[in-house]
Design an enzyme around this catalytic site. Sequence first.
Site, PDB file in Angstrom:
ATOM      1  N   HIS A 106       7.007  -0.016  -8.278  1.00 11.86           N
ATOM      2  CA  HIS A 106       6.096  -0.883  -7.523  1.00 11.86           C
ATOM      3  C   HIS A 106       5.348  -1.881  -8.390  1.00 11.86           C
ATOM      4  O   HIS A 106       4.687  -2.755  -7.879  1.00 11.86           O
ATOM      5  CB  HIS A 106       5.087  -0.042  -6.736  1.00 11.86           C
ATOM      6  CG  HIS A 106       4.054   0.599  -7.604  1.00 11.86           C
ATOM      7  ND1 HIS A 106       4.292   1.752  -8.306  1.00 11.86           N
ATOM      8  CD2 HIS A 106       2.788   0.228  -7.922  1.00 11.86           C
ATOM      9  CE1 HIS A 106       3.216   2.069  -9.004  1.00 11.86           C
ATOM     10  NE2 HIS A 106       2.291   1.166  -8.793  1.00 11.86           N
TER      11      HIS A 106
HETATM   12  C1  UD1 Z   1      -1.999  -0.231  -6.101  1.00  4.97           C
HETATM   13  C2  UD1 Z   1      -2.696  -0.078  -7.454  1.00  4.97           C
HETATM   14  C3  UD1 Z   1      -1.744   0.551  -8.455  1.00  4.97           C
HETATM   15  C4  UD1 Z   1      -1.189   1.851  -7.924  1.00  4.97           C
HETATM   16  C5  UD1 Z   1      -0.512   1.555  -6.588  1.00  4.97           C
HETATM   17  C6  UD1 Z   1       0.102   2.776  -5.959  1.00  4.97           C
HETATM   18  C7  UD1 Z   1      -4.372  -1.816  -7.985  1.00  4.97           C
HETATM   19  C8  UD1 Z   1      -4.644  -2.947  -8.876  1.00  4.97           C
HETATM   20  N1  UD1 Z   1      -3.086  -1.368  -7.997  1.00  4.97           N
HETATM   21  O1  UD1 Z   1      -0.931  -1.148  -6.276  1.00  4.97           O
HETATM   22  O2  UD1 Z   1      -2.448   0.825  -9.651  1.00  4.97           O
HETATM   23  O3  UD1 Z   1      -0.281   2.385  -8.840  1.00  4.97           O
HETATM   24  O4  UD1 Z   1      -1.511   1.032  -5.696  1.00  4.97           O
HETATM   25  O5  UD1 Z   1       0.829   2.400  -4.843  1.00  4.97           O
HETATM   26  O6  UD1 Z   1      -5.254  -1.326  -7.330  1.00  4.97           O
HETATM   27  N2  UD1 Z   1       0.938  -2.830   1.303  1.00  4.97           N
HETATM   28  C9  UD1 Z   1       1.327  -2.447   2.559  1.00  4.97           C
HETATM   29  N3  UD1 Z   1       0.774  -1.306   3.085  1.00  4.97           N
HETATM   30  C10 UD1 Z   1      -0.146  -0.571   2.419  1.00  4.97           C
HETATM   31  C11 UD1 Z   1      -0.551  -1.006   1.135  1.00  4.97           C
HETATM   32  C12 UD1 Z   1       0.004  -2.118   0.588  1.00  4.97           C
HETATM   33  O7  UD1 Z   1       2.150  -3.079   3.188  1.00  4.97           O
HETATM   34  O8  UD1 Z   1      -0.610   0.456   2.959  1.00  4.97           O
HETATM   35  C13 UD1 Z   1       1.551  -4.020   0.696  1.00  4.97           C
HETATM   36  C14 UD1 Z   1       0.746  -5.274   0.898  1.00  4.97           C
HETATM   37  O9  UD1 Z   1       1.623  -6.298   1.150  1.00  4.97           O
HETATM   38  C15 UD1 Z   1       0.066  -5.514  -0.427  1.00  4.97           C
HETATM   39  C16 UD1 Z   1       1.062  -4.880  -1.411  1.00  4.97           C
HETATM   40  O10 UD1 Z   1       1.679  -3.806  -0.690  1.00  4.97           O
HETATM   41  O11 UD1 Z   1      -0.164  -6.850  -0.667  1.00  4.97           O
HETATM   42  C17 UD1 Z   1       0.418  -4.344  -2.648  1.00  4.97           C
HETATM   43  O12 UD1 Z   1      -0.665  -3.468  -2.339  1.00  4.97           O
HETATM   44  P1  UD1 Z   1      -1.960  -3.400  -3.284  1.00  4.97           P
HETATM   45  O13 UD1 Z   1      -2.939  -2.425  -2.763  1.00  4.97           O
HETATM   46  O14 UD1 Z   1      -2.455  -4.785  -3.566  1.00  4.97           O
HETATM   47  O15 UD1 Z   1      -1.394  -2.885  -4.669  1.00  4.97           O
HETATM   48  P2  UD1 Z   1      -0.248  -1.855  -5.045  1.00  4.97           P
HETATM   49  O16 UD1 Z   1       0.909  -2.609  -5.581  1.00  4.97           O
HETATM   50  O17 UD1 Z   1       0.014  -0.870  -3.972  1.00  4.97           O
END
Ligand code: UD1
Length: 410
Positions: free
Chosen positions: A235
């Site tokens: 991820h």
């Molecule tokens: C976050 C953490 C990372 C952790 C990871 C575990 C930060 C900086 N990063 O990264 O350290 O290892 O979580 O997963 O806090 N999205 C969905 N549904 C959800 C959540 C996210 O669709 O329930 C999508 C969204 O498009 C979002 C993208 O995933 O923009 C990334 O989510 P985000 O919370 O920004 O960071 P992660 O990559 O999940």
Amino acid sequence: MKIISVVGARPNFMKVAPILSAIKKHNVQVSEGKGKSIKSIIDHFLVHTGQHYDHMMSGAFFNDLDLPKPDSFLGIGSGSHAYQTAEIMKKFEEIIESKKPDVVIVVGDVNSTVACAMAASKVFYDSNGSRPLIAHVEAGLRSFDRSMPEEINRIVTDHISDLLFVTEESGINNLKKEGIQSDKIHFVGNTMIDALLASQKKAEESTILKRLGLVVETRSVDQNSIIPYALLTLHRPSNVDKIDNLLSILEALEEFKTQFTVVFPVHPRTKKRIEEFGLNHRFTSHSLDSLTENSGAEGSVNGIRLIDPLGYLDFLCLMKRARIVLTDSGGIQEETTCLGVPCVTIRENTERPVTVTNGTNVLAGLTKEKIVNAIDYQLNRRLEKQIPKLWDGGAAVRIVEIMVQKVAGR
Ligand code: UD1
């Protein structure tokens, strides 16, 4: 005494769950008069920032880990780092001001962690400047790579925390080198491992292997065998946002297609990128809902099998039985070390060096050749299972004891 714990993103839930059960146990001991002051009874309040919000990234973990429903849900959702951090700070500040906790617990290194720690560090309850103690669980880890947003979150959170709960010895050294006072640092072990040890039995009951057709049934149930598979998770933006890096990983895995099938529970970010890059044809996709127990033939599908994100217990079960685990996650490096399963970390660095020095992890780097070499090495290596110091299931109890003492001494 009042404590607020914060969860926000998937890797937070399993770090907080053991602390909540240790708090419950502590309260029972107080009420039974077991040598603990009645003043130390803990009134606990759980905040979920909503950084992760999909059922399989959040709600499913509450069920699997027996977490209570959050007392407050901030509903932040996705957005840029600044947006997430700022919105969480604004909403969390209101909660601290109304609840006036003695301690705010933040865990790990996600945006929710740093945002809540920053909000708590700037609140003043009175003209003396009193504010909650900030407890950081999983303090001191460093990748020394400031291009990772998590590294910034770790450094900032550690430097504004009052109680730094460390999971491995490298964390103590890192914090001391950065000038953090020794009396703030507490080496307690790993609450994520507490959760793993407490959940292993339940995870054994998971039907995920059968649902994926990975069990070859024989007449005698005892002799059922498992089709060799690798478990893959990706991820990090550095791996999945650049098509070349993603392709290196897929091409490396293709070299092993006669040796194992690959199960790939896909993070929403990664799924989006695969679609944008037009790479869907390189995977077989299954919706887990469509797989019933004993949908056996599916197991013969070779190549990379894309599935929805999994809940905690199903994932633990898959990890435990995997021939090898390939990941860019932090926590999975620790969990595979505890389970004695070989792990290849598809990154240039790790903030969890004990998983390499004592555990079952190797760092591969990002090129196809390096990933192939690392997998080869792991498949042929004789692993000696060595559990890192204090990864014994008792971290959360130690944390609660220290918090109680510190609040009593204020
Ligand atoms: C976050 C953490 C990372 C952790 C990871 C575990 C930060 C900086 N990063 O990264 O350290 O290892 O979580 O997963 O806090 N999205 C969905 N549904 C959800 C959540 C996210 O669709 O329930 C999508 C969204 O498009 C979002 C993208 O995933 O923009 C990334 O989510 P985000 O919370 O920004 O960071 P992660 O990559 O999940």
